[in-house]
Design an enzyme around this catalytic site. Structure first.
Site, short mmCIF file in Angstrom:
data_model
loop_
_atom_site.label_atom_id
_atom_site.label_comp_id
_atom_site.label_asym_id
_atom_site.label_seq_id
_atom_site.Cartn_x
_atom_site.Cartn_y
_atom_site.Cartn_z
N CYS A 111 0.85 -1.19 0.00
CA CYS A 111 0.00 0.00 0.00
C CYS A 111 0.89 1.24 0.00
CB CYS A 111 -0.94 0.10 1.19
SG CYS A 111 -2.07 -1.29 1.33
N ARG B 268 3.69 -0.12 -5.00
CA ARG B 268 3.44 -0.73 -3.69
C ARG B 268 2.12 -1.49 -3.62
NH1 ARG B 268 6.78 1.34 0.19
NH2 ARG B 268 5.33 0.67 1.80
N TRP C 78 -2.79 -2.61 -1.73
CA TRP C 78 -2.52 -4.02 -2.01
C TRP C 78 -3.35 -4.77 -0.97
CZ3 TRP C 78 -0.44 -8.38 0.44
CH2 TRP C 78 -0.13 -9.44 -0.42
N ASN D 91 -1.51 1.71 5.95
CA ASN D 91 -0.63 0.72 5.33
C ASN D 91 -0.16 -0.19 6.45
OD1 ASN D 91 1.33 -0.68 3.89
ND2 ASN D 91 2.87 0.92 4.20
N GLY D 92 -0.46 -1.49 6.33
CA GLY D 92 -0.05 -2.42 7.38
C GLY D 92 -1.19 -3.36 7.72
N GLU E 33 16.36 -17.55 -10.07
CA GLU E 33 15.98 -16.15 -10.30
C GLU E 33 15.33 -15.99 -11.67
OE1 GLU E 33 15.51 -13.64 -8.65
OE2 GLU E 33 15.69 -11.92 -9.98
N LYS F 243 11.57 -14.56 -12.29
CA LYS F 243 11.29 -13.41 -13.17
C LYS F 243 10.21 -13.77 -14.20
CE LYS F 243 12.60 -10.73 -11.42
NZ LYS F 243 13.44 -10.66 -10.26
N GLU G 22 6.68 -14.04 -12.47
CA GLU G 22 6.02 -12.81 -12.00
C GLU G 22 5.69 -11.84 -13.13
OE1 GLU G 22 8.20 -10.52 -9.07
OE2 GLU G 22 10.10 -10.93 -10.02
N HIS H 231 16.00 -36.58 -10.80
CA HIS H 231 15.31 -37.14 -9.64
C HIS H 231 13.83 -36.77 -9.64
CE1 HIS H 231 19.09 -38.49 -7.98
NE2 HIS H 231 19.60 -37.31 -8.26
N LYS I 92 5.64 -4.09 -4.72
CA LYS I 92 7.09 -3.98 -4.68
C LYS I 92 7.66 -4.31 -3.31
CE LYS I 92 11.10 -2.79 -6.32
NZ LYS I 92 11.72 -3.82 -7.17
O1 M6R Z 1 12.65 -5.48 -0.77
P1 M6R Z 1 13.12 -6.90 -0.62
O2 M6R Z 1 14.39 -7.16 -1.34
O3 M6R Z 1 13.21 -7.33 0.81
O4 M6R Z 1 11.99 -7.77 -1.32
C1 M6R Z 1 12.04 -9.16 -1.34
C2 M6R Z 1 11.05 -9.72 -2.32
O5 M6R Z 1 9.76 -9.32 -2.01
C3 M6R Z 1 11.36 -9.29 -3.76
O6 M6R Z 1 12.66 -9.63 -4.12
C4 M6R Z 1 10.38 -9.96 -4.74
O7 M6R Z 1 10.60 -11.34 -4.76
C5 M6R Z 1 10.49 -9.34 -6.13
N1 M6R Z 1 9.18 -9.14 -6.68
C6 M6R Z 1 11.21 -10.21 -7.10
O8 M6R Z 1 11.32 -9.62 -8.35
#
Ligand code: M6R
Length: 611
Positions: free
Chosen positions: A2, A27, A73, A99-100, A484, A488, A491, A507, A606
Site C-alpha cells: 500500500c 506498492r 494491495w 498501510n499495514g 531467479e 522473473k 512474475e 530425480h 514492490k
Molecule cells: O525489498 P526486498 O528485497 O526485501 O523484497 C524481497 C522480495 O519481495 C522481492 O525480491 C520480490 O521477490 C520481487 N518481486 C522479485 O522480483
C-alpha cells in the site's frame, strides 16, 4: 504494501496526491482513493489502478488544500470500491488511510459491534478508525489523544494518516513497522510511504520512527511519542533527483532498470574497489572485521530475489572465506525456533529495507545475540536502521516490481564483502584476490556487452511466448540464477516456471520434459561445464527445447541447443552478474509480447510490508 500520500498547504492537494499515488503504485494497485477537505469531507475511491480513479473524477470539483490518498494491495477484504481507502468513520467526521495490518482487529471489531457500530467494508482499517472515533467520543478528547490511546491497544503494523472535518488545518499520522516520510516545504507539508511523491517539491525530509505521532499543519510539524512527549524532528536532505524516478524514454521501468545495470554496478563499486592498490574499502565491513572474519557461521536472511542473491553469496563466501553459510527464507526463520549463537553473523538482504518477514527475522536473531549486517538498497529504511552495521547497494530507486538492478547490486556488495573478509582472514591468496578484483572491475563493461543482445532476446521471446511452462536449470554459481530466471518469468509473464539444480532434474522434474517444454540452461563455461553439457544431452534425448545462456563461442553447447545466448567470459564466481541479465530480458520481452503489465504484475507489490 500500500502506498500513502498526504498534503497540507497552499497548493491544490488533489494533483499533488494523484501524482504521488502514481509514483507509489509499485506498492500495490488493487484500488485507490483520496479524501479531500473541501466543503466538508469528501471521499472518492475506486477499484483498480490510479488511472481509473483519475478517470472517474474528471469534471469533479476537487478544490482542497488538505487531503490524503492511498493505493492498495489487498490484505483484509477483496479488491473493491468499498474496501478501498480512505475509510470514513461512523460519524462521517474522520477519514483515514492505512498501510499495514492490525492483527487484533477481530477483537476490536467485536467490541465495537457490541456497542452498535456497523461496518461498510471488510477491512481492519475501518475497525481501527471507528475504534479511534469511539475513544474520542467516550473520552471527549482531541483526535491526537484518541489516536494515541488507540495505538496503545493495537497489535500489528501501521502507518495511518487521518483527516478531521472539524480540524481542517491539521493532519495526524503515526507509524509502527511501515515506512513514513514527511516532506518539509515552505509553509506546506507532505507525507508519503517513500520520498518519490515528495522529491519534486522539497528535498528536506523527516523519517518518522516507530511509535511516533506526527501532527502536521501547513506551517508546523510536531513529532511526539505515544507517551505524548515531544521529539525534535531530524530533518535530512534527500540525495535523489526527480529523473531517477521517471522512465527516461524507456517503455517500462523494468527495461530502464535492466539497462541501468552497467551504471548501478559501477556505482556500487565506486569508492570501494581500488584496482591500483588492490584494496576494498567498505566502512561497515572494516569496522566489524574481527566479528566477520571470526564468525562461526554466517546466516543469510532474505526473501524472493534478495534470497537468490543470498544463495549465490553462500557459494562465494564458502569458497573464498571458508566460513559455513546458511541461507534462510526470512518467513520460515522467523516462525521456527532457530538455533542462533552470539558468534553467528546474520546478513540480512533487502532491496526495500522494509520487508516485514526480514525485519522480524532480524529481531529474532538479535534477541539471541547475533550480529546483524544489513545489505540494503533504500537509504534510511527500517532494515538499514535496525542492523548493527551494513553496506548499501546504491542501485538507485527501483520502481519495477520485478527486481533487476537491485539484484546485481546485491551480488556486487556481497562479493566485495566476501573478498574483503577472505583477504583479512587470509583464506584467499594474493593472485586469486587480485585477479578477482580486476575481473570485478571489468563487469560493468561486460554487462554493457550483454545488453547488446537485447534484440536477439526479443526475437527469442516471440518464439517462446506461447509456452505454458518452463524449466530453468543451472549448477554451482549459476544454480541460484536458474531460480531467479524462473521467478522473473513467473512474475512478469504468468508462465509457470521452475528453477532446479541441473543435476537434480533426473530425480523427478525430467518427467515433465517433452517436445513442448522450453528448458533454459544457465551454462556458462565454469568448473561444472562438462556436467551441464551432459544434462543438456539428457534433455535433448527427451525432445525438450533447450535455450542456453553460454559463454560466447562455446561450440559444444551451440551444437546441441535449439537456441543459445552467448555472453562474455568471466570468472565463475562473477558469472552470475552476467548470466542473469539475458534471463531478465527474456522474461521482460515475453511479458510484453503477452500484453502483461510488466511494471505492475497482477497480485504483486514492490515492497511486502505484511507477513
Ligand atoms: O525489498 P526486498 O528485497 O526485501 O523484497 C524481497 C522480495 O519481495 C522481492 O525480491 C520480490 O521477490 C520481487 N518481486 C522479485 O522480483
Amino acid at each position: 504494501m500500500c502506498g500513502i500520500v498526504a498534503y497540507i498547504g497552499p497548493r491544490e492537494a488533489y494533483p499533488v496526491i494523484l501524482k504521488g499515488l502514481k509514483r507509489l503504485e509499485y506498492r500495490g494497485y488493487d484500488s485507490s482513493g483520496v479524501a479531500l477537505l473541501h466543503d466538508g469531507l469528501k471521499v472518492y475511491k475506486k477499484k483498480g489502478k490510479v488511472a481509473e480513479l483519475e478517470e472517474s473524477l474528471v469534471g469533479q470539483n476537487l478544490h482542497a488544500h488538505a487531503g490524503i490518498g492511498h493505493t492498495r494491495w489487498a490484505t483484509h477484504g477483496e479488491p473493491s470500491d468499498r474496501n478501498a481507502h480512505p475509510h470514513q468513520s461512523s460519524n462521517g467526521k474522520l477519514a483515514m488511510i492505512h498501510n499495514g495490518i492490525i492483527e487484533n482487529y477481530t477483537q476490536l471489531k467485536n467490541e465495537l459491534i457490541r456497542k452498535g457500530y456497523q461496518f461498510k467494508s471488510d477491512t481492519d482499517t475501518e475497525v481501527l478508525l471507528n475504534f479511534i472515533e469511539d475513544i474520542q467520543r467516550n473520552n471527549q478528547c482531541i483526535l491526537e489523544e484518541a489516536v494515541r490511546i488507540a495505538l496503545k491497544r493495537v497489535v500489528g503494523a501501521y502507518v495511518i494518516v487521518l483527516l478531521d472535518k472539524d480540524n481542517p488545518d491539521t493532519l495526524i499520522a503515526a507509524r509502527k513497522g511501515s515506512p513514513l516520510v514527511i516532506g518539509v516545504g515552505r509553509g506546506e507539508h507532505f507525507l508519503a510511504s517513500d520520498a518519490s511523491p515528495i522529491i519534486e517539491y522539497t528535498k528536506e525530509v523527516v523519517y518518522v520512527n516507530d511509535y511516533e505521532l506526527a501532527i502536521l499543519k501547513a506551517d508546523e510539524l510536531v513529532l511526539k511519542n505515544l507517551g505524548n512527549e515531544k521529539i525534535t524532528p531530524f530533518v535530512q536532505k534527500l540525495d535523489m533527483e526527480l529523473a531517477a524516478i521517471e522512465k527516461g524514454g524507456y517503455d517500462h521501468f523494468m527495461l530502464k532498470e535492466i539497462f541501468e545495470q552497467p551504471d548501478t554496478i559501477f556505482d556500487c563499486l565506486r569508492g570501494r574497489l581500488d584496482i591500483t592498490n588492490n584494496t576494498i574499502t567498505m566502512a561497515g565491513v572494516l569496522q566489524n572485521i574481527d566479528q566477520l572474519k571470526s564468525a562461526n557461521r554466517i546466516i543469510i536472511i532474505a526473501c524472493g530475489t534478495s534470497w537468490h542473491a543470498g544463495l549465490t553469496a553462500e557459494y562465494i563466501i564458502e569458497e573464498l572465506c571458508r566460513i559455513p553459510v546458511e541461507v534462510e527464507y526470512a518467513s520460515e526463520f522467523r516462525y521456527r525456533n532457530p538455533v542462533v549463537h552470539p558468534g553467528d553473523v546474520i546478513i540480512a538482504i533487502s532491496q526495500s529495507g522494509e520487508t516485514a518477514d526480514t525485519m522480524v527475522a532480524i529481531e529474532r536473531a538479535k534477541e539471541q545475540g547475533a550480529f546483524i549486517f544489513g545489505v540494503v538498497n533504500v537509504v534510511g529504511s527500517s532494515i538499514a536502521r535496525i542492523s548493527h552495521a551494513g553496506a548499501y547497494t546504491h542501485a538507485g530507486h527501483e520502481i519495477g516490481v520485478a527486481s533487476t538492478k537491485a539484484f546485481t547490486a546485491q551480488l556486487v556488495v556481497l562479493t566485495l564483502i566476501a573478498l574483503k573478509v577472505a583477504w583479512e582472514k587470509g583464506s584467499v591468496d594474493q593472485e586469486r584476490y587480485t585477479h578477482l578484483l580486476h575481473e570485478l572491475y571489468a563487469i560493468p563493461e561486460k554487462v554493457r556487452e550483454v545488453l547488446l543482445l537485447n534484440r536477439q532476446i526479443e526475437q527469442l521471446a516471440k518464439k517462446y511466448q506461447g509456452a505454458t511452462d518452463a524449466l530453468y536449470l543451472g549448477r554451482g554459481y549459476n544454480f541460484p540464477i536458474a531460480l531467479e530466471g524462473a521467478l522473473k518469468l513467473k512474475e512478469i509473464s504468468y508462465i509457470h516456471a521452475e528453477g532446479y539444480p541441473a543435476a537434480e532434474m533426473k530425480h523427478g522434474p525430467i518427467a515433465l520434459v517433452d517436445e513442448h517444454l522450453p528448458v533454459v540452461f544457465v551454462a556458462t563455461r565454469d568448473s561444472y561445464h562438462e556436467k551441464i553439457v551432459s544434462n543438456i544431452q539428457e534433455i535433448k534425448a527427451r525432445k525438450g527445447k533447450v535455450i542456453a545462456v553460454i559463454t560466447a563461442g562455446d561450440q559444444t553447447i551451440t551444437g546441441m541447443a535449439d537456441d543459445t545466448i552467448g555472453i562474455p567470459e568471466a570468472d565463475e564466481i562473477l558469472a552470475p552478474l552476467l548470466s542473469v541479465i539475458p534471463l531478465q530480458l527474456l522474461s521482460y520481452h515475453i511479458g510484453v509480447a503477452k500484453g502483461c503489465d510488466v511494471d505492475k504484475p497482477r497480485n504483486l507489490a514492490k515492497s511486502v510490508t505484511v507477513e
